[in-house]
Design a protein around this motif. Structure first.
Motif, short mmCIF file in Angstrom:
data_model
loop_
_atom_site.label_atom_id
_atom_site.label_comp_id
_atom_site.label_asym_id
_atom_site.label_seq_id
_atom_site.Cartn_x
_atom_site.Cartn_y
_atom_site.Cartn_z
N TYR A 32 0.84 -1.20 0.00
CA TYR A 32 0.00 0.00 0.00
C TYR A 32 0.87 1.25 0.00
O TYR A 32 0.66 2.17 -0.79
N ALA A 33 1.87 1.29 0.87
CA ALA A 33 2.76 2.45 0.96
C ALA A 33 3.57 2.61 -0.33
O ALA A 33 3.78 3.73 -0.82
N LYS A 34 4.03 1.49 -0.89
CA LYS A 34 4.83 1.54 -2.13
C LYS A 34 4.05 2.13 -3.29
O LYS A 34 4.63 2.75 -4.18
N LYS A 35 2.73 1.96 -3.30
CA LYS A 35 1.91 2.55 -4.37
C LYS A 35 2.06 4.07 -4.38
O LYS A 35 2.14 4.68 -5.44
N PHE A 36 2.13 4.66 -3.19
CA PHE A 36 2.28 6.12 -3.11
C PHE A 36 3.69 6.55 -3.52
O PHE A 36 3.86 7.59 -4.15
N GLU A 37 4.68 5.73 -3.17
CA GLU A 37 6.05 6.04 -3.59
C GLU A 37 6.16 5.94 -5.11
O GLU A 37 6.79 6.78 -5.76
N THR A 38 5.56 4.91 -5.70
CA THR A 38 5.59 4.74 -7.15
C THR A 38 4.93 5.91 -7.86
O THR A 38 5.39 6.35 -8.91
N ASN A 39 3.85 6.43 -7.28
CA ASN A 39 3.11 7.55 -7.88
C ASN A 39 3.48 8.88 -7.25
O ASN A 39 2.67 9.82 -7.25
N LYS A 40 4.69 9.00 -6.72
CA LYS A 40 5.06 10.20 -5.98
C LYS A 40 5.05 11.48 -6.82
O LYS A 40 4.88 12.57 -6.27
N GLN A 41 5.17 11.37 -8.12
CA GLN A 41 5.13 12.57 -8.96
C GLN A 41 3.80 13.31 -8.83
O GLN A 41 3.74 14.51 -9.03
N LYS A 42 2.76 12.57 -8.46
CA LYS A 42 1.44 13.18 -8.25
C LYS A 42 1.47 14.10 -7.01
O LYS A 42 0.69 15.03 -6.92
N TYR A 43 2.36 13.80 -6.05
CA TYR A 43 2.37 14.51 -4.77
C TYR A 43 3.52 15.50 -4.60
O TYR A 43 3.41 16.42 -3.79
N ILE A 44 4.61 15.31 -5.35
CA ILE A 44 5.76 16.22 -5.23
C ILE A 44 5.35 17.62 -5.68
O ILE A 44 4.76 17.79 -6.74
N GLY A 45 5.68 18.60 -4.83
CA GLY A 45 5.33 19.99 -5.11
C GLY A 45 3.91 20.34 -4.69
O GLY A 45 3.47 21.47 -4.87
N LYS A 46 3.21 19.38 -4.10
CA LYS A 46 1.82 19.60 -3.65
C LYS A 46 1.76 19.54 -2.12
O LYS A 46 2.63 18.98 -1.47
N PRO A 47 0.68 20.08 -1.55
CA PRO A 47 0.54 20.02 -0.09
C PRO A 47 0.29 18.58 0.40
O PRO A 47 -0.30 17.76 -0.31
N PHE A 48 0.74 18.33 1.60
CA PHE A 48 0.59 17.04 2.25
C PHE A 48 -0.88 16.62 2.35
O PHE A 48 -1.20 15.44 2.34
N SER A 49 -1.77 17.58 2.43
CA SER A 49 -3.21 17.28 2.55
C SER A 49 -3.71 16.44 1.38
O SER A 49 -4.60 15.60 1.55
N LEU A 50 -3.14 16.61 0.19
CA LEU A 50 -3.54 15.80 -0.97
C LEU A 50 -3.21 14.33 -0.74
O LEU A 50 -4.03 13.44 -1.00
#
Length: 140
Positions: A32-50
């Motif tokens: 589950y955690a690795k899915k977010f690491e794999t898709n980290k480009q979606k979150y980089i530069g964005k607020p943690f709330s996303l």
């Protein structure tokens, strides 16, 4: 005797099923955690709330920040855990977020960590939710 044997058999299978499911949770947490690491480009530069909004199946339970005296970046990263075990426990899934440098004081998070024994509660959530994600690293 036959009833006793049946009860023993059922108890054994229930115990076995519970043990197997408990082990499965750990690998599921890592996946589950690795899915977010794999898709980290979606979150980089964005607020943690996303990121928090997208974490619908599991939420963080513990958080420990790496606080530095460096005026350029006093809060370079925070390690998040999905379990209630001690924050420094080995063999736990670690979700590290590296933060973009900002001028926000770190005093509130230092206080919350001590007050809540590193539990990730609403105060911690409110502190981090506007912080900008620089990178995500997951490991076990």
């Amino acid at each position: 005797m036959k009833i006793l044997l049946n009860i023993f058999g059922i108890t054994f299978f229930l115990f076995l099923n519970t043990a197997l499911n408990a082990q499965k949770t750990v690998s599921d947490t890592l996946a589950y955690a690795k899915k977010f690491e794999t898709n980290k480009q979606k979150y980089i530069g964005k607020p943690f709330s996303l990121l928090l909004k997208d974490m619908t199946q599991l939420q963080f339970k513990k958080a420990k920040s790496d606080i530095k005296e460096d005026q350029e970046n006093t809060l370079p990263s925070t390690i998040f855990r999905f379990s209630d075990k001690e924050v420094n426990s080995p063999n736990e899934v670690s979700f590290i977020i590296k933060w973009k440098a900002d001028n926000l004081p770190v005093t509130p998070i230092e206080f919350f960590e001590q007050e809540h024994n590193y539990r990730f509660m609403i105060n911690e959530r409110n502190f981090f939710e506007k912080k900008i994600i620089k990178d995500i690293v997951v490991y076990k």
